[in-house]
Design a protein around this motif. Structure first.
Motif, mmCIF file in Angstrom:
data_model
loop_
_atom_site.group_PDB
_atom_site.id
_atom_site.type_symbol
_atom_site.label_atom_id
_atom_site.label_comp_id
_atom_site.label_asym_id
_atom_site.label_seq_id
_atom_site.Cartn_x
_atom_site.Cartn_y
_atom_site.Cartn_z
ATOM 1 N N SER A 41 -21.812 4.543 -42.029
ATOM 2 C CA SER A 41 -21.136 4.294 -43.090
ATOM 3 C C SER A 41 -20.236 3.388 -43.054
ATOM 4 O O SER A 41 -19.882 2.840 -44.151
ATOM 5 C CB SER A 41 -20.619 5.692 -43.851
ATOM 6 N N TYR A 42 -19.582 3.202 -42.140
ATOM 7 C CA TYR A 42 -18.532 1.887 -41.943
ATOM 8 C C TYR A 42 -19.053 0.647 -42.042
ATOM 9 O O TYR A 42 -18.187 0.004 -43.013
ATOM 10 C CB TYR A 42 -17.925 1.973 -40.556
ATOM 11 N N ILE A 43 -20.258 0.180 -41.935
ATOM 12 C CA ILE A 43 -20.865 -0.859 -42.241
ATOM 13 C C ILE A 43 -21.283 -0.787 -43.785
ATOM 14 O O ILE A 43 -20.820 -1.491 -44.502
ATOM 15 C CB ILE A 43 -21.884 -1.399 -41.447
ATOM 16 N N SER A 44 -21.794 0.260 -43.930
ATOM 17 C CA SER A 44 -22.572 0.356 -45.383
ATOM 18 C C SER A 44 -21.428 0.420 -46.452
ATOM 19 O O SER A 44 -21.678 -0.453 -47.672
ATOM 20 C CB SER A 44 -23.360 1.708 -45.435
ATOM 21 N N ASN A 45 -20.206 0.775 -46.270
ATOM 22 C CA ASN A 45 -19.099 0.678 -47.288
ATOM 23 C C ASN A 45 -18.421 -0.779 -47.422
ATOM 24 O O ASN A 45 -17.999 -1.085 -48.424
ATOM 25 C CB ASN A 45 -17.988 1.570 -46.750
ATOM 26 N N ILE A 46 -18.894 -1.531 -46.446
ATOM 27 C CA ILE A 46 -18.254 -3.098 -46.788
ATOM 28 C C ILE A 46 -19.392 -4.151 -46.941
ATOM 29 O O ILE A 46 -18.953 -5.209 -47.100
ATOM 30 C CB ILE A 46 -17.323 -3.287 -45.513
ATOM 31 N N VAL A 47 -20.667 -3.639 -47.231
ATOM 32 C CA VAL A 47 -21.408 -4.731 -47.555
ATOM 33 C C VAL A 47 -22.204 -4.403 -48.744
ATOM 34 O O VAL A 47 -22.286 -3.173 -49.291
ATOM 35 C CB VAL A 47 -22.699 -4.752 -46.083
ATOM 36 N N THR A 48 -23.071 -5.434 -49.391
ATOM 37 C CA THR A 48 -23.625 -5.236 -50.602
ATOM 38 C C THR A 48 -25.002 -4.425 -50.234
ATOM 39 O O THR A 48 -25.555 -4.279 -49.106
ATOM 40 C CB THR A 48 -24.074 -6.259 -51.395
ATOM 41 N N ASP A 49 -25.866 -3.988 -51.355
ATOM 42 C CA ASP A 49 -27.204 -3.257 -51.236
ATOM 43 C C ASP A 49 -28.272 -4.449 -50.705
ATOM 44 O O ASP A 49 -29.121 -3.961 -50.116
ATOM 45 C CB ASP A 49 -27.616 -2.571 -52.732
ATOM 46 N N ASP A 50 -27.912 -5.645 -51.207
ATOM 47 C CA ASP A 50 -28.847 -6.599 -50.746
ATOM 48 C C ASP A 50 -28.473 -7.618 -49.549
ATOM 49 O O ASP A 50 -28.728 -8.729 -49.373
ATOM 50 C CB ASP A 50 -29.384 -7.605 -51.971
ATOM 51 N N PHE A 51 -27.726 -6.960 -48.858
ATOM 52 C CA PHE A 51 -26.787 -7.510 -47.689
ATOM 53 C C PHE A 51 -28.105 -8.509 -46.882
ATOM 54 O O PHE A 51 -28.844 -7.946 -46.536
ATOM 55 C CB PHE A 51 -26.047 -6.493 -46.940
ATOM 56 N N VAL A 52 -27.524 -9.543 -46.307
ATOM 57 C CA VAL A 52 -28.382 -10.288 -45.598
ATOM 58 C C VAL A 52 -27.432 -10.639 -44.054
ATOM 59 O O VAL A 52 -26.332 -11.289 -44.384
ATOM 60 C CB VAL A 52 -28.962 -11.606 -46.032
ATOM 61 N N PHE A 53 -28.024 -10.384 -42.753
ATOM 62 C CA PHE A 53 -27.241 -10.799 -41.870
ATOM 63 C C PHE A 53 -28.111 -11.968 -41.290
ATOM 64 O O PHE A 53 -29.361 -11.952 -41.125
ATOM 65 C CB PHE A 53 -27.438 -9.443 -40.763
#
Length: 126
Positions: A28-40
């Motif tokens: 959740s720590y990462i999920s809360n700061i990235v968009t749903d279509d996040f790209v790394f």
């Protein structure tokens, strides 16, 4: 008087989110700061959020030594160090994040490889 810029997400907050996921295994720590279509975008190939969360919740990595180069409501850029049980030597990463609506949409992370000049032969004076 110039107004103070209120950032939707700071460089430190972003890296703290990654670090907390790494150290707790809580996605959740990462999920809360990235968009749903996040790209790394690491050095070699792109990963989506699902792929990132698999390794991010199962790593022993610890981030430290944050150094901000730039931060505004559109992008974050800087450096951090990383160590892990698997790779205890401290390494430096440069990161750049594109933000959308206060969250990371695209995250570039590249290792800074130390340059060794010991193999070079310097010219001598004639």
């Amino acid at each position: 008087m110039i107004g103070t810029l209120i950032l939707s997400l700071t460089f430190k907050e972003a890296l703290d989110g990654w670090n907390k996921t790494f150290t707790t295994g809580d996605a959740s720590y990462i999920s809360n700061i990235v968009t749903d279509d996040f790209v790394f975008r690491p050095t070699y190939e792109n990963e989506n959020l699902e792929q990132v969360l698999v390794w991010a919740t199962n790593t022993t990595a610890v981030l430290s030594d944050y150094k901000v180069i730039h931060e505004d409501n559109h992008s974050l850029c800087g450096f951090h160090s990383v160590t892990s049980r698997e790779n205890p030597e401290k390494r430096t990463k440069m990161v750049y994040a594109s933000l959308r609506n206060g969250k990371i949409a695209v995250y570039h992370c590249h290792e800074i490889i130390p340059v060794s000049y010991t193999h070079l032969t310097l010219p001598t004076k004639a």
